[in-house]
Design a protein around this motif. Structure first.
Motif, PDB file in Angstrom:
ATOM      1  N   ARG A  99     -12.756  35.246  -2.343  1.00  0.00           N
ATOM      2  CA  ARG A  99     -12.002  35.237  -3.613  1.00  0.00           C
ATOM      3  C   ARG A  99     -10.499  35.221  -3.358  1.00  0.00           C
ATOM      4  O   ARG A  99      -9.748  34.518  -4.042  1.00  0.00           O
ATOM      5  CB  ARG A  99     -12.372  36.455  -4.449  1.00  0.00           C
ATOM      6  N   LYS A 103      -8.048  32.337  -4.562  1.00  0.00           N
ATOM      7  CA  LYS A 103      -6.876  32.645  -5.392  1.00  0.00           C
ATOM      8  C   LYS A 103      -5.596  32.208  -4.689  1.00  0.00           C
ATOM      9  O   LYS A 103      -4.696  31.650  -5.318  1.00  0.00           O
ATOM     10  CB  LYS A 103      -6.812  34.143  -5.715  1.00  0.00           C
ATOM     11  N   SER A 106      -5.355  28.463  -4.935  1.00  0.00           N
ATOM     12  CA  SER A 106      -4.986  27.998  -6.275  1.00  0.00           C
ATOM     13  C   SER A 106      -3.534  28.357  -6.584  1.00  0.00           C
ATOM     14  O   SER A 106      -2.800  27.550  -7.169  1.00  0.00           O
ATOM     15  CB  SER A 106      -5.926  28.581  -7.327  1.00  0.00           C
TER      16      SER A 106
END
Length: 153
Positions: A99, A103, A106
């Motif tokens: 994750r 993140k 992104s």
């Protein structure tokens, strides 16, 4: 044999009981006399004491055995729990890293897009300011004569 008050029967009895008592009497030579009842009572108490001691020792032995088995079980459960906790920790760490990486990727992509937009806007503004500056220079040059041609008076 002496006769007291003239009764010869009592004297004979006294003489017979004295000889019986003297034959079976224990002479006291400083040793302790113990009756059979006392010996039986003492041996019963000693036997009971030994039995109670043996019972207590047996209980302690059983308790030690139970404690050892419980320690073994607890160690097994502890090892199992440690393994499960390690597995859960590893899986959670892998999920969190995935994750975080997603993140980060992104955010990095958004940041790069934003930086590219700002770069484009700044380049456009700088180009427009530069062209305006060129236009201003041209306009000033039309209004004023060149400086090196001005004669000194």
């Amino acid at each position: 044999m002496s006769t007291d008050r003239g009764f010869t029967g009592n004297a004979v009895m006294r003489c017979a009981s004295e000889s019986f008592a003297s034959r079976f009497a224990v002479t006291h030579n400083g040793d302790m006399y113990m009756s059979a009842e006392l010996i039986a009572t003492l041996s019963a108490f000693i036997t009971l004491g030994i039995g109670m001691f043996a019972g207590f020792a047996w209980v302690l032995h059983r308790m030690d055995a139970k404690f050892d088995s419980l320690d073994h079980k607890i160690d097994g459960v502890g090892a199992g729990l440690t393994t499960r906790i390690d597995d859960k920790t590893d899986s959670l760490e892998a999920k969190l890293m995935t994750r975080i990486d997603d993140k980060t990727d992104s955010l990095e992509a958004k940041l790069m897009t934003r930086i590219d937009q700002v770069d484009t806007k700044l380049s456009t503004r700088i180009d427009s300011v530069q062209s305006e500056l060129v236009e201003v220079k041209i306009a000033i040059a039309r209004i004023e004569p060149p400086r090196h041609l001005i004669a000194a008076r």
